[in-house]
Design an enzyme around this catalytic site. Structure first.
Site, PDB file in Angstrom:
ATOM      1  N   ASN A 168     -13.158  -4.263   3.243  1.00  0.00           N
ATOM      2  CA  ASN A 168     -14.195  -3.249   3.441  1.00  0.00           C
ATOM      3  C   ASN A 168     -15.178  -3.327   2.277  1.00  0.00           C
ATOM      4  OD1 ASN A 168     -12.799  -2.167   5.728  1.00  0.00           O
ATOM      5  ND2 ASN A 168     -11.447  -1.077   4.334  1.00  0.00           N
ATOM      6  N   HIS A 220     -10.824  -5.483  -2.594  1.00  0.00           N
ATOM      7  CA  HIS A 220      -9.445  -5.653  -2.170  1.00  0.00           C
ATOM      8  C   HIS A 220      -9.378  -6.051  -0.700  1.00  0.00           C
ATOM      9  CE1 HIS A 220     -10.403  -1.380  -1.537  1.00  0.00           C
ATOM     10  NE2 HIS A 220      -9.490  -1.369  -0.575  1.00  0.00           N
ATOM     11  N   MET A 221      -8.332  -6.786  -0.385  1.00  0.00           N
ATOM     12  CA  MET A 221      -8.084  -7.266   0.967  1.00  0.00           C
ATOM     13  C   MET A 221      -6.842  -6.562   1.492  1.00  0.00           C
ATOM     14  SD  MET A 221      -7.002 -11.167   1.995  1.00  0.00           S
ATOM     15  CE  MET A 221      -8.659 -11.840   1.960  1.00  0.00           C
ATOM     16  N   HIS A 222      -6.924  -6.087   2.735  1.00  0.00           N
ATOM     17  CA  HIS A 222      -5.765  -5.501   3.403  1.00  0.00           C
ATOM     18  C   HIS A 222      -5.131  -6.573   4.284  1.00  0.00           C
ATOM     19  CE1 HIS A 222      -6.971  -1.229   2.646  1.00  0.00           C
ATOM     20  NE2 HIS A 222      -8.168  -1.795   2.576  1.00  0.00           N
ATOM     21  N   ASP A 241       0.844  -1.191   0.000  1.00  0.00           N
ATOM     22  CA  ASP A 241       0.000   0.000   0.000  1.00  0.00           C
ATOM     23  C   ASP A 241       0.883   1.247   0.000  1.00  0.00           C
ATOM     24  OD1 ASP A 241      -1.771   2.181   1.031  1.00  0.00           O
ATOM     25  OD2 ASP A 241      -3.201   0.557   1.243  1.00  0.00           O
ATOM     26  N   ILE A 242       0.494   2.258  -0.765  1.00  0.00           N
ATOM     27  CA  ILE A 242       1.303   3.483  -0.823  1.00  0.00           C
ATOM     28  C   ILE A 242       1.088   4.383   0.390  1.00  0.00           C
ATOM     29  CG2 ILE A 242       1.538   3.487  -3.333  1.00  0.00           C
ATOM     30  CD1 ILE A 242      -0.640   5.675  -3.413  1.00  0.00           C
TER      31      ILE A 242
END
Length: 114
Positions: free
Chosen positions: A88, A101-103, A31-32
């Site tokens: 989310n 997307h998955m974090h 992640d940026i």
């Protein structure tokens, strides 16, 4: 691919990104704007707007996302101390980009969520 947003550009490698894993189903990259020492996003290579769009034909993607998250957690050396996985869905769920997307978060003690 339909949406041509930033995630699709990362998948196609038309913008620079720190990809840590990619196969025919998923792409995982740093992640940026990380909120933890390890913050990896895991996304399907086909456009799915959010978890609400999971259906009988594409549900295998979620299983693959979870499986790959364990591989990436080992690679990032957060598997032993622990990590958090978050998906989310839509605005009130905290989804900022209209793309499933998955974090994968780790590398420090994460606070209690509930």
């Amino acid at each position: 691919m339909k949406n041509n947003n930033i995630f699709e550009k990362i998948i196609k490698k038309t913008i620079p990104s720190d990809i840590v894993y990619q196969d025919e189903i998923l792409t995982a990259f740093k992640d940026i704007k990380p909120i933890a020492p390890t913050h990896i996003l895991i996304i399907p290579n086909i456009f799915i707007s959010c978890a609400n769009e999971i259906n009988k034909e594409n549900c295998y993607i979620l299983g693959h996302m979870f499986y790959i998250s364990t591989i990436v957690a080992k690679k990032e050396k957060i598997d032993q101390d622990g990590y958090r996985i978050i998906i989310n869905c839509n605005k009130n769920g905290g989804q900022e980009i209209n793309y499933l997307h998955m974090h994968l978060l780790g590398g420090k003690k994460l606070g209690k969520m509930c």
